[in-house]
Design a protein around this motif. Sequence first.
Motif, mmCIF file in Angstrom:
data_model
loop_
_atom_site.group_PDB
_atom_site.id
_atom_site.type_symbol
_atom_site.label_atom_id
_atom_site.label_comp_id
_atom_site.label_asym_id
_atom_site.label_seq_id
_atom_site.Cartn_x
_atom_site.Cartn_y
_atom_site.Cartn_z
ATOM 1 N N PRO A 16 -13.750 -24.757 -22.277
ATOM 2 C CA PRO A 16 -14.356 -25.730 -23.190
ATOM 3 C C PRO A 16 -14.743 -27.017 -22.473
ATOM 4 O O PRO A 16 -14.441 -27.197 -21.279
ATOM 5 N N VAL A 18 -14.128 -30.821 -21.603
ATOM 6 C CA VAL A 18 -12.858 -31.521 -21.390
ATOM 7 C C VAL A 18 -12.530 -32.352 -22.624
ATOM 8 O O VAL A 18 -13.391 -33.075 -23.138
ATOM 9 N N ALA A 19 -11.304 -32.228 -23.086
ATOM 10 C CA ALA A 19 -10.860 -33.010 -24.241
ATOM 11 C C ALA A 19 -10.841 -34.491 -23.867
ATOM 12 O O ALA A 19 -10.361 -34.868 -22.786
ATOM 13 N N GLN A 40 -2.172 -31.936 -22.058
ATOM 14 C CA GLN A 40 -3.287 -31.457 -22.874
ATOM 15 C C GLN A 40 -2.758 -31.005 -24.229
ATOM 16 O O GLN A 40 -1.817 -30.210 -24.312
ATOM 17 N N THR A 69 -4.078 -22.647 -26.132
ATOM 18 C CA THR A 69 -5.204 -23.577 -26.240
ATOM 19 C C THR A 69 -5.014 -24.767 -25.313
ATOM 20 O O THR A 69 -5.956 -25.209 -24.657
ATOM 21 N N CYS A 70 -3.791 -25.275 -25.244
ATOM 22 C CA CYS A 70 -3.496 -26.383 -24.322
ATOM 23 C C CYS A 70 -3.791 -25.974 -22.881
ATOM 24 O O CYS A 70 -4.378 -26.751 -22.116
ATOM 25 N N ASN A 73 -7.431 -25.951 -22.229
ATOM 26 C CA ASN A 73 -7.888 -27.334 -22.045
ATOM 27 C C ASN A 73 -7.488 -27.872 -20.677
ATOM 28 O O ASN A 73 -8.239 -28.637 -20.064
ATOM 29 N N ALA A 76 -9.940 -26.597 -18.232
ATOM 30 C CA ALA A 76 -11.165 -27.401 -18.322
ATOM 31 C C ALA A 76 -11.014 -28.710 -17.563
ATOM 32 O O ALA A 76 -11.939 -29.153 -16.867
#
Length: 154
Positions: A16, A18-19, A40, A69-70, A73, A76
């Motif tokens: 994804p 980057v948060a 993350q 999910t972390c 991230n 990413a």
Amino acid sequence: MAQVEQNLAKLGLEVPEVAKPVAAYVPALREGNLVYTSGQLPMVAGNLAATGKVGADVTPAQAAELARTCALNAIAAVKSVVGDLDTVTRVVKVVGFVASDPAFTGQPGVINGASELLGAAFGDAGVHARSAVGVAVLPLDAPVEVEITVAVAD
């Protein structure tokens, strides 16, 4: 496409964006041949995927998916620093934090969600040292937070 990204694609995943940081820090930083990510959260398209305490508001299985999910991230964040994920030679360390109900003691199982994704993405280079820690609360009331350290080729 990098082999790591091909491995993720086989799982139906893609790296994804980057948060965005929620405070004063950068998502990842390279020092020598190591890249350190900040913690993350389980952000998806700019939004926190869930809130609450694991063992009360969030099931361990849900929390393991959030840890996955972390980890995605975190990948990413690493990519934002190194560009090509195939330059990662080893996932060195994973630190996972689990916002836990006081009676919940399954933190290692939750963080397995992150560890298993890293293993699937990086293969043998994804085998790592790890800590899984129960905490009272995490930023934004997130159930899980994961940070990783990776070694990269010069």
